[in-house]
Each structure stands twice: as C-alpha cells, then as structure tokens.
Design a protein around this motif. Sequence first.
Motif, mmCIF file in Angstrom:
data_model
loop_
_atom_site.group_PDB
_atom_site.id
_atom_site.type_symbol
_atom_site.label_atom_id
_atom_site.label_comp_id
_atom_site.label_asym_id
_atom_site.label_seq_id
_atom_site.Cartn_x
_atom_site.Cartn_y
_atom_site.Cartn_z
ATOM 1 N N ALA A 150 17.121 -7.819 -7.587
ATOM 2 C CA ALA A 150 16.629 -7.695 -6.215
ATOM 3 C C ALA A 150 16.431 -6.225 -5.857
ATOM 4 O O ALA A 150 15.442 -5.864 -5.210
ATOM 5 N N LEU A 151 17.364 -5.380 -6.281
ATOM 6 C CA LEU A 151 17.229 -3.947 -6.015
ATOM 7 C C LEU A 151 16.024 -3.364 -6.747
ATOM 8 O O LEU A 151 15.294 -2.545 -6.185
ATOM 9 N N LEU A 152 15.803 -3.788 -7.972
ATOM 10 C CA LEU A 152 14.618 -3.336 -8.710
ATOM 11 C C LEU A 152 13.352 -3.766 -7.983
ATOM 12 O O LEU A 152 12.425 -2.979 -7.816
ATOM 13 N N GLY A 153 13.336 -5.010 -7.516
ATOM 14 C CA GLY A 153 12.180 -5.512 -6.781
ATOM 15 C C GLY A 153 11.957 -4.807 -5.463
ATOM 16 O O GLY A 153 10.832 -4.739 -4.969
ATOM 17 N N SER A 154 13.020 -4.260 -4.875
ATOM 18 C CA SER A 154 12.869 -3.550 -3.607
ATOM 19 C C SER A 154 12.549 -2.068 -3.802
ATOM 20 O O SER A 154 12.465 -1.332 -2.842
ATOM 21 N N ILE A 186 15.043 -11.661 -1.663
ATOM 22 C CA ILE A 186 14.741 -11.200 -0.297
ATOM 23 C C ILE A 186 15.955 -11.403 0.607
ATOM 24 O O ILE A 186 16.310 -10.526 1.399
ATOM 25 N N VAL A 187 16.626 -12.551 0.462
ATOM 26 C CA VAL A 187 17.833 -12.815 1.262
ATOM 27 C C VAL A 187 18.917 -11.784 0.944
ATOM 28 O O VAL A 187 19.580 -11.272 1.853
ATOM 29 N N LEU A 188 19.089 -11.455 -0.348
ATOM 30 C CA LEU A 188 20.101 -10.459 -0.724
ATOM 31 C C LEU A 188 19.802 -9.102 -0.091
ATOM 32 O O LEU A 188 20.711 -8.422 0.405
ATOM 33 N N ILE A 189 18.540 -8.702 -0.104
ATOM 34 C CA ILE A 189 18.169 -7.395 0.446
ATOM 35 C C ILE A 189 18.289 -7.392 1.966
ATOM 36 O O ILE A 189 18.878 -6.479 2.551
ATOM 37 N N LYS A 190 17.775 -8.415 2.624
ATOM 38 C CA LYS A 190 17.798 -8.473 4.087
ATOM 39 C C LYS A 190 19.219 -8.605 4.653
ATOM 40 O O LYS A 190 19.513 -8.088 5.725
ATOM 41 N N SER A 191 20.088 -9.295 3.930
ATOM 42 C CA SER A 191 21.470 -9.456 4.411
ATOM 43 C C SER A 191 22.348 -8.271 4.032
ATOM 44 O O SER A 191 23.537 -8.261 4.349
#
Length: 172
Positions: free
Chosen positions: A140-144, A49-54
């Motif tokens: 993280a990209l897969l999860g998003s 989540i931190v990787l995606i939000k940042s």
Amino acid sequence: MAELVRDTQPEACIDIEQVAPDYEAQAREAGNRPGGLLAYLLLGIFFGIVLIKSEVASWFRIQEMFRFQSFHMYGVIGSAVVVAGLSVQLIKRLRLKTIHGEPIEIQPKIWGRGVRYWLGGILFGLGWGLLGACPGPMFALLGSGVTVMVVAIASAMLGTWAYAVLRPRLPH
C-alpha cells in the motif's frame, strides 16, 4: 538464484502445489482463471486505500504505537483480533465449507515450548519497528508513492526465499 530453487527438493517447500511445473494448468482446472483473479486485485487495491486513509500504514502512527503514545493502532489491531476470533468461532460452529464444498478445518496449534513463536514474534516486531511497516502495508505504501518500499519488498521476498531454502535445516 533460479538454479538454487530448482535444486531444492520439493518436500522441503512449504506448498508443493506452488512449485509444481504445471501449476497454471492445475489452477485453470480448479476454476481459478487468470481473469477471475481481477476481483482479488480490486479487493487488494481497495484494502490498500483503506490502509492509507485510516493511517494504519503511517510510519508516524506505528512509531506512536511502539512508544505507547497513541491508542489508534492498538484499537485497529484489537478490533482485528476480535473480528478474527469471532470469525473462526463461526466457521467452527456453523461447520462452514469452501466455495468448492470442502469443509473448512482449522487444525489445533502444536505449541511445544513456544520458542519459535516468541522468536518469530520478536523478529517480526523488530522488523516492523525498524522499517515502520509490516508486510501488508508495504504494498500500500509503494502504491501511495513511497518508492523506498521497493527495497523493503525485495528484502522481504529474499527473506522468504531464504527461509524456504533453509527450512529443512531449521529447528521446528
């Protein structure tokens, strides 16, 4: 594919403990119960989540970095290098131990000519630039919802498996 892995000699693998047939029993004896791994899963989800939000996992941010158009990614990577360097120095100076009481030993790097590091870095950078993601943010990209990352993750797993098989024949 499973037959090829079984035919590989254990000495050729990076970590023999990972290919031992009773690895699950060994993990339980060491206190690594499957339920205890929930904390790592939750930490990984938080990190994603931190990787995606940042926007660290953003393809556009990565392209900006490789084109020298933005400082965003350089700032994130630079701060990570500083934190890692300080952490390693603290581990060494305070002689920290693992949760099992074993001393943490960081072995010095054997550079040689450094060719393997330069070639590895070039390959990693090319893959990162072409794909737009390094290994951590792929999950993280897969999860998003970026489902094309399934292909990238499968390719990374295949590449890791190929390295394990070819490792004895590679110049180290």
